[in-house]
Scaffold this active site. Structure first.
Site, PDB file in Angstrom:
ATOM      1  N   ASN A  92      44.234 -37.544 -34.013  1.00 42.54           N
ATOM      2  CA  ASN A  92      45.178 -37.969 -32.975  1.00 42.54           C
ATOM      3  C   ASN A  92      46.375 -37.023 -33.022  1.00 42.54           C
ATOM      4  O   ASN A  92      47.177 -37.083 -33.951  1.00 42.54           O
ATOM      5  CB  ASN A  92      45.617 -39.413 -33.268  1.00 42.54           C
ATOM      6  CG  ASN A  92      46.699 -39.895 -32.321  1.00 42.54           C
ATOM      7  OD1 ASN A  92      47.016 -39.236 -31.339  1.00 42.54           O
ATOM      8  ND2 ASN A  92      47.277 -41.052 -32.631  1.00 42.54           N
ATOM      9  N   TRP A  93      46.469 -36.172 -31.999  1.00 39.84           N
ATOM     10  CA  TRP A  93      47.536 -35.164 -32.001  1.00 39.84           C
ATOM     11  C   TRP A  93      48.856 -35.703 -31.451  1.00 39.84           C
ATOM     12  O   TRP A  93      49.858 -34.990 -31.423  1.00 39.84           O
ATOM     13  CB  TRP A  93      47.087 -33.931 -31.202  1.00 39.84           C
ATOM     14  CG  TRP A  93      46.196 -33.006 -31.992  1.00 39.84           C
ATOM     15  CD1 TRP A  93      45.696 -33.218 -33.246  1.00 39.84           C
ATOM     16  CD2 TRP A  93      45.711 -31.722 -31.592  1.00 39.84           C
ATOM     17  NE1 TRP A  93      44.929 -32.152 -33.655  1.00 39.84           N
ATOM     18  CE2 TRP A  93      44.923 -31.209 -32.660  1.00 39.84           C
ATOM     19  CE3 TRP A  93      45.865 -30.947 -30.446  1.00 39.84           C
ATOM     20  CZ2 TRP A  93      44.296 -29.964 -32.598  1.00 39.84           C
ATOM     21  CZ3 TRP A  93      45.240 -29.709 -30.383  1.00 39.84           C
ATOM     22  CH2 TRP A  93      44.467 -29.221 -31.449  1.00 39.84           C
ATOM     23  N   LYS A  94      48.839 -36.917 -30.961  1.00 41.13           N
ATOM     24  CA  LYS A  94      50.058 -37.553 -30.435  1.00 41.13           C
ATOM     25  C   LYS A  94      50.788 -36.604 -29.460  1.00 41.13           C
ATOM     26  O   LYS A  94      50.143 -35.872 -28.721  1.00 41.13           O
ATOM     27  CB  LYS A  94      50.974 -37.996 -31.577  1.00 41.13           C
ATOM     28  CG  LYS A  94      50.242 -38.835 -32.614  1.00 41.13           C
ATOM     29  CD  LYS A  94      51.155 -39.525 -33.565  1.00 41.13           C
ATOM     30  CE  LYS A  94      50.332 -40.212 -34.631  1.00 41.13           C
ATOM     31  NZ  LYS A  94      51.104 -41.077 -35.490  1.00 41.13           N
ATOM     32  N   HIS A 133      46.940 -48.161 -29.953  1.00 41.05           N
ATOM     33  CA  HIS A 133      47.580 -47.569 -31.140  1.00 41.05           C
ATOM     34  C   HIS A 133      48.890 -48.317 -31.398  1.00 41.05           C
ATOM     35  O   HIS A 133      49.569 -48.744 -30.451  1.00 41.05           O
ATOM     36  CB  HIS A 133      47.850 -46.079 -30.889  1.00 41.05           C
ATOM     37  CG  HIS A 133      48.267 -45.347 -32.128  1.00 41.05           C
ATOM     38  ND1 HIS A 133      49.555 -45.412 -32.615  1.00 41.05           N
ATOM     39  CD2 HIS A 133      47.579 -44.565 -32.983  1.00 41.05           C
ATOM     40  CE1 HIS A 133      49.630 -44.689 -33.723  1.00 41.05           C
ATOM     41  NE2 HIS A 133      48.443 -44.155 -33.964  1.00 41.05           N
ATOM     42  N   GLU A 140      51.732 -47.357 -32.031  1.00 37.73           N
ATOM     43  CA  GLU A 140      52.898 -46.793 -31.330  1.00 37.73           C
ATOM     44  C   GLU A 140      52.935 -47.257 -29.877  1.00 37.73           C
ATOM     45  O   GLU A 140      54.010 -47.459 -29.307  1.00 37.73           O
ATOM     46  CB  GLU A 140      52.877 -45.258 -31.446  1.00 37.73           C
ATOM     47  CG  GLU A 140      53.224 -44.817 -32.862  1.00 37.73           C
ATOM     48  CD  GLU A 140      52.592 -43.513 -33.308  1.00 37.73           C
ATOM     49  OE1 GLU A 140      52.125 -42.725 -32.461  1.00 37.73           O
ATOM     50  OE2 GLU A 140      52.555 -43.279 -34.537  1.00 37.73           O
ATOM     51  N   GLU A 170      44.379 -49.554 -38.813  1.00 38.31           N
ATOM     52  CA  GLU A 170      45.514 -48.708 -39.141  1.00 38.31           C
ATOM     53  C   GLU A 170      46.701 -49.573 -39.553  1.00 38.31           C
ATOM     54  O   GLU A 170      47.454 -50.052 -38.679  1.00 38.31           O
ATOM     55  CB  GLU A 170      45.913 -47.869 -37.928  1.00 38.31           C
ATOM     56  CG  GLU A 170      44.849 -46.896 -37.471  1.00 38.31           C
ATOM     57  CD  GLU A 170      45.471 -45.668 -36.826  1.00 38.31           C
ATOM     58  OE1 GLU A 170      45.200 -44.563 -37.306  1.00 38.31           O
ATOM     59  OE2 GLU A 170      46.262 -45.815 -35.884  1.00 38.31           O
ATOM     60  N   GLY A 221      51.870 -42.165 -40.880  1.00 41.38           N
ATOM     61  CA  GLY A 221      52.896 -41.127 -40.946  1.00 41.38           C
ATOM     62  C   GLY A 221      53.878 -41.286 -42.096  1.00 41.38           C
ATOM     63  O   GLY A 221      54.923 -40.647 -42.109  1.00 41.38           O
ATOM     64  N   SER A 263      47.852 -42.044 -43.015  1.00 39.91           N
ATOM     65  CA  SER A 263      48.103 -41.073 -44.077  1.00 39.91           C
ATOM     66  C   SER A 263      46.838 -40.603 -44.793  1.00 39.91           C
ATOM     67  O   SER A 263      46.844 -40.398 -46.010  1.00 39.91           O
ATOM     68  CB  SER A 263      49.115 -41.633 -45.084  1.00 39.91           C
ATOM     69  OG  SER A 263      50.373 -41.840 -44.446  1.00 39.91           O
ATOM     70  N   GLY A 275      46.243 -38.627 -38.090  1.00 40.26           N
ATOM     71  CA  GLY A 275      47.340 -38.064 -37.307  1.00 40.26           C
ATOM     72  C   GLY A 275      47.731 -36.700 -37.829  1.00 40.26           C
ATOM     73  O   GLY A 275      47.115 -35.686 -37.510  1.00 40.26           O
ATOM     74  N   GLY A 276      48.764 -36.660 -38.673  1.00 41.70           N
ATOM     75  CA  GLY A 276      49.348 -35.408 -39.156  1.00 41.70           C
ATOM     76  C   GLY A 276      48.337 -34.398 -39.680  1.00 41.70           C
ATOM     77  O   GLY A 276      48.422 -33.205 -39.358  1.00 41.70           O
TER      78      GLY A 276
HETATM   79  C1  PEP Z   1      47.754 -42.187 -36.545  1.00 41.74           C
HETATM   80  O1  PEP Z   1      48.658 -41.780 -35.853  1.00 41.74           O
HETATM   81  O2  PEP Z   1      46.865 -42.849 -36.029  1.00 41.74           O
HETATM   82  C2  PEP Z   1      47.765 -41.852 -37.963  1.00 41.74           C
HETATM   83  C3  PEP Z   1      46.887 -42.417 -38.727  1.00 41.74           C
HETATM   84  O3  PEP Z   1      48.714 -40.948 -38.382  1.00 41.74           O
HETATM   85  P1  PEP Z   1      48.838 -40.295 -39.872  1.00 41.74           P
HETATM   86  O4  PEP Z   1      47.455 -39.857 -40.276  1.00 41.74           O
HETATM   87  O5  PEP Z   1      49.784 -39.168 -39.699  1.00 41.74           O
HETATM   88  O6  PEP Z   1      49.342 -41.380 -40.765  1.00 41.74           O
END
Ligand code: PEP
Length: 249
Positions: A9-11, A93, A95, A163, A169, A209, A230-231
């Site tokens: 997920n590049w957000k 998600h 967010e 999640e 994050g 994470s 994500g990251g």
């Molecule tokens: C996400 O945004 O769905 C996520 C899991 O981010 P990260 O891996 O950066 O925690």
């Protein structure tokens, strides 16, 4: 047998220059590896699909509207997502739930719209840190599952991502036992609701994470069928080892 899925997920973190990372990743992912998906921001969907044509990497969106068209300035519909060549869409998600006040019923409506356009929905659920401290995790998960996942879910049209919000994050992750507890609980609830055969086909991703150094341990859990990342999905050098660990799990 569920095919493993590594989803990135590049957000709202990249512009078109980042597509070079996709090309680099495509060189490192083979057709026999875990299924690999990247969800770039919507302006890049079409270009990403074009760049990845003929590779083993699929493309998905990060959200879609519940209506197929209409006066919804700034939104994108599920048919628009499908038109770019994308095949998945992340829905619900945390967010979106938090910053755009999306409720379970909204996520369910968007999921039906995604299915209508032939997309596979990745439906996100997860508890806050306060929920976990108050020992409400499984109640929250049960409520979100019931409200966000429509009755016609199958292994083809739906993936569920657990999640924990406090892990997204932050660099914090639940213990392996905590991940196993929630994933086993989700599988059991799906069996109750959809029957063994359908429930067994629905893939469950862990997200929060996930990094190259913790992925292999997380993937040892029987009901973890992959990850939503994500990251660590932004750079091929970080995401490729996660895909490799999943392929070998
Ligand atoms: C996400 O945004 O769905 C996520 C899991 O981010 P990260 O891996 O950066 O925690």
């Amino acid at each position: 047998m569920r095919r493993k899925l590594a989803a990135g997920n590049w957000k709202m973190n990249v512009t078109a220059g980042a597509l070079s990372e996709l090309v680099e990743l495509a060189k490192q992912v083979n057709p026999g590896d875990a299924e690999t998906l990247i969800c770039p921001p919507s302006p890049l969907l079409y270009l990403a699909c074009e760049k990845l044509r003929g590779t083993a990497i699929a493309i998905g969106a990060q959200d879609c509207h519940a209506e197929p068209s209409g006066a919804f300035t700034g939104d994108i519909s599920a048919p628009m997502v499908a038109d770019t060549g994308a095949t998945y869409v992340i829905l619900g998600h945390s967010e979106r739930r938090d910053l755009h006040a999306e409720k379970d019923a909204d996520v369910a409506a968007k999921t039906r719209a995604a299915w209508g356009a032939g997309l596979t929905a990745i439906i996100c659920i997860g508890e806050s840190g306060a929920d976990r401290e108050a020992d409400k995790t499984l109640d929250i998960i049960a409520t979100q599952l019931q409200g966000s996942v429509p009755d016609a879910a199958t292994g083809e049209n739906t993936v569920i991502a657990y999640e924990p919000i406090w892990a997204i994050g932050t660099g914090k992750t639940p213990t392996l036992d905590q991940i196993i507890e929630v994933h086993d609980f989700i599988r059991a609830r799906l069996i109750e609701r959809f029957g063994q055969q359908t429930a067994d086909a629905i893939r469950l991703l862990y997200g929060g994470s996930v990094k190259p150094d913790n992925a292999a341990e997380i993937f040892t859990a029987e009901n973890v069928d992959g990850a939503l990342v994500g990251g660590a999905s932004l750079k091929a050098a970080d995401f490729a080892p996660i895909i490799k660990a999943l392929t070998q799990a």
